[in-house]
Design an enzyme around this catalytic site. Structure first.
Site, PDB file in Angstrom:
ATOM      1  N   GLU A  80      24.916  21.850   8.038  1.00 39.64           N
ATOM      2  CA  GLU A  80      25.411  20.964   6.987  1.00 39.64           C
ATOM      3  C   GLU A  80      26.276  21.714   5.975  1.00 39.64           C
ATOM      4  O   GLU A  80      27.288  21.190   5.497  1.00 39.64           O
ATOM      5  CB  GLU A  80      24.237  20.281   6.270  1.00 39.64           C
ATOM      6  CG  GLU A  80      23.566  19.197   7.078  1.00 39.64           C
ATOM      7  CD  GLU A  80      24.507  18.040   7.381  1.00 39.64           C
ATOM      8  OE1 GLU A  80      25.179  17.559   6.443  1.00 39.64           O
ATOM      9  OE2 GLU A  80      24.582  17.628   8.548  1.00 39.64           O
ATOM     10  N   CYS A  97      35.621   5.233  12.221  1.00 35.12           N
ATOM     11  CA  CYS A  97      36.103   4.869  10.880  1.00 35.12           C
ATOM     12  C   CYS A  97      36.767   6.084  10.238  1.00 35.12           C
ATOM     13  O   CYS A  97      36.371   6.548   9.167  1.00 35.12           O
ATOM     14  CB  CYS A  97      34.938   4.364  10.032  1.00 35.12           C
ATOM     15  SG  CYS A  97      35.451   3.491   8.536  1.00 35.12           S
ATOM     16  N   CYS A 157      39.083   0.115  14.587  1.00 42.09           N
ATOM     17  CA  CYS A 157      38.291  -1.050  14.172  1.00 42.09           C
ATOM     18  C   CYS A 157      37.846  -1.892  15.358  1.00 42.09           C
ATOM     19  O   CYS A 157      36.779  -2.513  15.319  1.00 42.09           O
ATOM     20  CB  CYS A 157      39.098  -1.899  13.198  1.00 42.09           C
ATOM     21  SG  CYS A 157      39.506  -1.057  11.647  1.00 42.09           S
ATOM     22  N   CYS A 163      34.427  -0.782  16.489  1.00 42.74           N
ATOM     23  CA  CYS A 163      33.405  -0.563  15.468  1.00 42.74           C
ATOM     24  C   CYS A 163      32.338  -1.651  15.503  1.00 42.74           C
ATOM     25  O   CYS A 163      32.675  -2.853  15.520  1.00 42.74           O
ATOM     26  CB  CYS A 163      34.062  -0.522  14.084  1.00 42.74           C
ATOM     27  SG  CYS A 163      32.870  -0.289  12.734  1.00 42.74           S
ATOM     28  N   CYS A 174      33.431  -6.416   8.072  1.00 47.74           N
ATOM     29  CA  CYS A 174      34.022  -5.359   7.232  1.00 47.74           C
ATOM     30  C   CYS A 174      35.092  -5.932   6.305  1.00 47.74           C
ATOM     31  O   CYS A 174      36.066  -6.543   6.763  1.00 47.74           O
ATOM     32  CB  CYS A 174      34.621  -4.272   8.120  1.00 47.74           C
ATOM     33  SG  CYS A 174      35.452  -2.965   7.202  1.00 47.74           S
TER      34      CYS A 174
END
Length: 356
Positions: free
Chosen positions: A37, A192, A199, A202, A208
């Protein structure tokens, strides 16, 4: 859409399409997830993978990282940039050994108290490695939530950030929290995306706001543009008869803190005076091509000056640790990107000259 429906759609998409073979996903211990991370902050996955694998081979656990010299840690970080991440990682490892018996804490507040760990990084560690229902809010998740809900305003402002955290908390499920966290990161990283989001693929597209209103390019609201100030620095490249370059250890904090770099001054006048002290009256600078290195908050215009010398006046160089470094060999520790760039260029030039 309800919060449960939202997470179910994301999880269903991830089971078929998500990334499940990244190095830190194998044996996802809190330590491995933490290191990944930190490396992934402002850095692409493809860039991080080889660094992560080398880092884990050298520092397989918290105790080995904590006991390692900072130079060694920075050497394995060289090229990733944002070196404060590596310094904080090292400090946090030492604190974990001293205060937590060498075990990465499994508590949000305890994690956030460590250097370099904020709420989102702590949430990622606890959800991915411990299965806790802790939300995250990295860049990918911010982008998904901003577009899905039509959240306007730069996410760096407190008001927008609070709104996004509320949404992240609302959608993080009690069960499968780790899979959901990974799914949201994958959704933002692969579909995204910042430019040209996919899209049509998605799982959230039907509801959205950004897609419905055609504002995918406008959301998330970009950071207000600002002109970056420009500074200047003169890098002093002193090369001996063996082709080695003089490097000095920078202070632990500040620009390129803890890294090895060329001696640096703020004007050509200082550079000339430095060379006369270091190499005697016979030293002459050769001006190399200047270039600009961009940081997050300013641009640095670097003027490299090269001088060949067979001897050094002992009192001429600055105080502090210094080494002679042969380009192409392993450096003494972490080195700043412009230093590596210049050293490599001189190495290539030297090889070309020797072949003529």
């Amino acid at each position: 859409m309800s919060a449960d429906a939202f997470s179910r759609r994301v999880l269903a998409w991830w089971r078929d399409n998500g990334r499940k073979d990244l190095p830190w996903q194998h044996q996802p211990t809190p330590y491995r997830v933490w290191v990944s991370e930190i490396m992934l902050q402002q850095t692409q996955v493809a860039t991080v993978i080889p660094y992560f694998e080398r880092f884990m081979a050298q520092f397989p656990n918290v105790r080995m990282l904590a006991s390692a010299p900072l130079d060694d840690v920075l050497r394995h970080w060289s090229g990733l940039g944002y070196y404060a991440r590596a310094r904080n990682l090292h400090k946090a490892a030492q604190r974990i050994v001293a205060q937590h018996a060498g075990d990465v804490p499994d508590d949000l507040d305890a994690l956030c108290a460590l250097p370099g760990i904020g709420r989102s990084t702590a949430g990622a560690i606890l959800s991915l490695a411990c299965g806790q229902a802790q939300p995250i809010l990295d860049g990918n998740v911010k982008r998904v939530l901003c577009r899905y809900y039509g959240v306007e305003g730069w996410a760096g402002t407190n008001a927008v950030l609070r709104q996004l955290w509320r949404l992240a908390e609302r959608h993080t499920p009690e069960r499968e929290a780790g899979s959901y966290t990974q799914a949201m990161m994958d959704l933002g990283a692969t579909l995204c995306t910042r430019a040209q989001p996919a899209c049509g693929q998605c799982p959230l597209a039907a509801d959205c706001v950004a897609r419905r209103t055609g504002r995918q390019r406008e959301l998330p609201t970009p950071r207000p543009r600002r002109e970056l100030p420009e500074r200047e620095a003169w890098f002093l490249l002193l090369r001996d008869a063996e082709g080695r370059l003089l490097l000095e250890h920078r202070p632990p904090s500040g620009l390129w803190g803890g890294l090895w770099s060329f001696p640096e001054v703020s004007s050509r006048v200082e550079a000339d005076a430095w060379l006369e002290r270091a190499a005697g009256a016979g030293g002459v600078w050769q001006e190399l091509e200047a270039f600009t290195h961009t940081f997050s908050h300013f641009r640095l215009r670097i003027h490299p000056l090269l001088a060949d010398t067979e001897t050094l006046v002992a009192s001429g160089v600055k105080d502090g640790p210094q080494v002679w470094y042969k380009p192409g060999l392993s450096p003494p520790g972490g080195i700043a990107a412009p230093v590596a760039q210049l050293a490599h260029a001189l190495q290539v030039q030297s090889k070309s000259d020797s072949q003529e």
